[in-house]
Design a protein around this motif. Structure first.
Motif, PDB file in Angstrom:
ATOM      1  N   THR A  56     -49.138  25.308   2.919  1.00  0.00           N
ATOM      2  CA  THR A  56     -48.518  25.484   3.129  1.00  0.00           C
ATOM      3  C   THR A  56     -47.493  26.142   2.640  1.00  0.00           C
ATOM      4  N   ASP A  57     -46.271  26.871   3.728  1.00  0.00           N
ATOM      5  CA  ASP A  57     -44.514  26.765   3.013  1.00  0.00           C
ATOM      6  C   ASP A  57     -44.457  25.381   3.604  1.00  0.00           C
ATOM      7  N   VAL A  58     -43.472  24.807   2.312  1.00  0.00           N
ATOM      8  CA  VAL A  58     -43.340  23.241   2.857  1.00  0.00           C
ATOM      9  C   VAL A  58     -41.590  23.733   4.325  1.00  0.00           C
ATOM     10  N   GLY A  66     -44.847  21.426   6.584  1.00  0.00           N
ATOM     11  CA  GLY A  66     -45.336  21.684   5.237  1.00  0.00           C
ATOM     12  C   GLY A  66     -45.843  20.370   5.271  1.00  0.00           C
ATOM     13  N   TRP A  67     -44.830  19.144   4.559  1.00  0.00           N
ATOM     14  CA  TRP A  67     -44.829  17.698   4.606  1.00  0.00           C
ATOM     15  C   TRP A  67     -45.911  17.363   6.046  1.00  0.00           C
ATOM     16  N   TYR A  84     -49.152  23.400  -1.630  1.00  0.00           N
ATOM     17  CA  TYR A  84     -47.517  23.579  -0.697  1.00  0.00           C
ATOM     18  C   TYR A  84     -46.921  24.760  -1.688  1.00  0.00           C
ATOM     19  N   THR A  86     -43.339  26.513  -2.214  1.00  0.00           N
ATOM     20  CA  THR A  86     -41.400  26.165  -1.592  1.00  0.00           C
ATOM     21  C   THR A  86     -40.262  26.703  -2.587  1.00  0.00           C
ATOM     22  N   TRP A  93     -41.788  17.063  -3.895  1.00  0.00           N
ATOM     23  CA  TRP A  93     -43.538  16.950  -3.891  1.00  0.00           C
ATOM     24  C   TRP A  93     -43.409  15.506  -3.967  1.00  0.00           C
ATOM     25  N   GLY A  97     -45.032  14.729  -0.723  1.00  0.00           N
ATOM     26  CA  GLY A  97     -46.680  15.843  -1.032  1.00  0.00           C
ATOM     27  C   GLY A  97     -47.462  13.664  -0.688  1.00  0.00           C
ATOM     28  N   SER A 101     -52.269  16.541  -3.900  1.00  0.00           N
ATOM     29  CA  SER A 101     -52.320  18.344  -3.550  1.00  0.00           C
ATOM     30  C   SER A 101     -51.773  19.084  -5.228  1.00  0.00           C
ATOM     31  N   LEU A 103     -48.611  21.952  -5.766  1.00  0.00           N
ATOM     32  CA  LEU A 103     -46.909  22.844  -5.340  1.00  0.00           C
ATOM     33  C   LEU A 103     -47.631  23.443  -5.949  1.00  0.00           C
TER      34      LEU A 103
END
Length: 125
Positions: A56-58, A66-67, A84, A86, A93, A97, A101, A103
């Motif tokens: 997912t985009d943030v 997205g968070w 994530y 971004t 994050w 986050g 996860s 990023l």
């Protein structure tokens, strides 16, 4: 032979979404793409797509971020793999986050996406 793993892709920019779909397809994954956090939650709750990871985009424009999306999915399925993406929110994050996860900062190489998703799935997160 087993079918490819499906990844729920959440990206509100069509060109970037197409780039992501191609990168994941090249890496052996199938995608289910949506453009908002709300659509992603609906798709995830429905379960018919059988997605096994979230990319997912943030920043998803209006609606849930997205968070927040990842937190809601983790409430339903603890340990669900989350990646994530971004270009501007990487510093958040650590505080925003979900645990375990990954990023990836935009711009990224296509091969990075498949590699990171594979890494999370293989780790059994």
């Amino acid at each position: 032979m087993s079918s490819p793993v499906r990844v729920l892709v959440v990206e509100d920019e069509a060109l970037i979404c197409s780039f992501i779909e191609d990168a994941l397809s090249d890496g052996g994954f199938q995608t289910c793409s949506v453009s908002s956090g709300e659509a992603a939650m609906s798709t995830f709750r429905d379960g018919s797509e059988g997605c096994r990871a979230l990319l997912t985009d943030v920043n998803l424009g209006d609606g849930i971020s997205g968070w927040e999306l990842a937190r809601r999915i983790r409430e339903i399925t603890p340990g669900f793999p989350v990646v994530y993406m971004t270009s501007a929110s990487a510093a958040d994050w650590q505080s925003q986050g979900v645990d375990g996860s990954v990023l990836i900062e935009k711009p990224f190489a296509p091969a990075q996406l498949a590699a990171v998703v594979s890494q999370l799935l293989n780790a059994g997160v």
